[in-house]
Scaffold this active site. Structure first.
Site, mmCIF file in Angstrom:
data_model
loop_
_atom_site.group_PDB
_atom_site.id
_atom_site.type_symbol
_atom_site.label_atom_id
_atom_site.label_comp_id
_atom_site.label_asym_id
_atom_site.label_seq_id
_atom_site.Cartn_x
_atom_site.Cartn_y
_atom_site.Cartn_z
ATOM 1 C CG ASP A 50 6.971 -2.054 -3.184
ATOM 2 O OD1 ASP A 50 7.336 -1.378 -4.241
ATOM 3 O OD2 ASP A 50 6.751 -1.506 -1.992
ATOM 4 C CG ASP A 104 -4.663 -2.573 0.609
ATOM 5 O OD1 ASP A 104 -5.141 -2.077 -0.222
ATOM 6 O OD2 ASP A 104 -3.793 -2.415 1.508
#
Length: 352
Positions: free
Chosen positions: A172, A213
């Site tokens: 990520d 989020d």
């Protein structure tokens, strides 16, 4: 987890959603699929190049298994200066090693995380922190809850068997930033990445969907700097043609929480989402939060320390300030952000 899709003969990502951990308000009754988590339904209906694709889902007594495309490349620190393989990433060359992300290795299941590697579950703290800690999601009181923290407070049992499959790094954006020399990206790289995030948010907003989020850990990224948004566990969906509702419960990560949320006021999801884009900008460009303290965040007082060899342009700082406007009624909306001059040409190779 990773798995082999036997029909497609390709490696895929499988997210295990523990049924007992899904909050009551996060379920939806679908005419075809029955009672499923909102997250699963949203991933099945959205279609955008910067949002991870859901290929299929299954369920048993304990889990929903959400089969998704596997996206992202592993990020490793440079051990020494050397020539890089040419690719389409912006601003990555041997002449910019000090500000460029590190060399990459091909993504494959053999790079799986060892079973002994510790997990990083959400942890609770009382104050915002500029220190970057993976998985730091900290509600300020019982009325501001992240879905994973909610389960602990609600008394729902978390004693669910952990299936023994291959774990793999998520590749990520958090990893990407952390593995760079100065733990920050160049302005070109940040602009290219942020433009993709904004396109995803703009698309979702047009559908009445708010992710709620957005952060570097929920953006997987490959060696071409292509990013895809993941983890819709906190997302909400409304009729885009109706006035947007107000919420009292906060689902997200406190370090990215908007001023109105920290003040414990009813908030709208869309303006709060814009705030997260501003915070993400700061992490991309400086490696730290724009707010040293919670009071700074409440007042929208951006504090960016001088960075050696790096100064941010006026248009960049202007966009950040428009996203981090403490009054949500005055804050930029996604249309303004998408059309901002700092992002112009970011996706078509035109660098201003």
């Amino acid at each position: 987890m990773t798995a082999l899709h036997r029909r497609l003969n390709s490696e895929v990502a499988v997210k295990f959603v523990i049924k007992e951990k899904v909050p009551e308000q996060a379920w939806i009754d679908h005419d075809t699929w029955g009672r499923i988590p909102m997250e699963v339904m949203l991933l099945r209906i959205v279609n955008h190049e910067n949002i991870v694709k859901c290929l299929d889902f299954f369920e048993d007594e304990l889990f929903f298994y959400v089969v998704q495309e596997l996206h992202g490349s592993p990020w490793h620190k440079r051990e020494k200066l050397c020539a890089t393989q040419p690719h389409s990433s912006p601003d990555v060359s041997t002449t910019h090693l000090s500000s460029s992300p590190p060399l990459l290795s091909p993504a494959a299941s053999e790079f799986s995380v060892a079973e002994s590697e510790p997990d990083t579950p959400p942890q609770v703290c009382d104050q915002l922190s500029p220190i970057r800690v993976r998985g730091l999601e900290s509600p300020s009181d019982d009325n501001i809850l992240h879905n994973s923290v909610f389960q602990k407070k609600s008394g729902i049992s978390l004693d669910v068997p952990d299936p023994h499959y291959t774990h793999r790094p998520s590749h990520d954006l958090f990893e990407c930033i952390e593995q760079t020399k100065h733990k920050r990206l160049s302005e070109r790289q940040a602009r290219y990445i942020l433009a993709q995030v904004v396109e995803a948010v703009y698309y979702l907003d047009s559908c009445g969907i708010t992710h709620r989020d957005i952060k570097d850990e929920n953006l997987v990224i490959d060696h071409d700097f292509k990013v895809k948004l993941i983890d819709f566990g906190s997302a909400t969906m409304v009729d885009p043609n109706q006035p947007r509702p107000f919420y009292n419960l906060f689902f997200g990560t406190t370090a990215y929480a908007a001023s109105e949320v920290l003040l414990k006021r009813p908030y709208q999801a869309a303006p709060a989402e814009i705030w997260t884009i501003g915070v993400l900008m700061s992490y991309l460009l400086t490696g730290i939060s724009p707010f040293p303290t919670e009071r700074d965040a409440i007042e929208g007082r951006i504090v960016l320390s001088e960075l050696p060899g790096k100064s941010l342009g006026h248009s960049c700082l202007h966009l950040m300030s428009r996203c981090l406007e403490p009054d949500p009624s005055l804050r930029a909306d996604i249309k303004e952000v998408r059309g901002h001059r700092w992002l112009k040409g970011a996706l078509d190779g035109v660098w201003l």
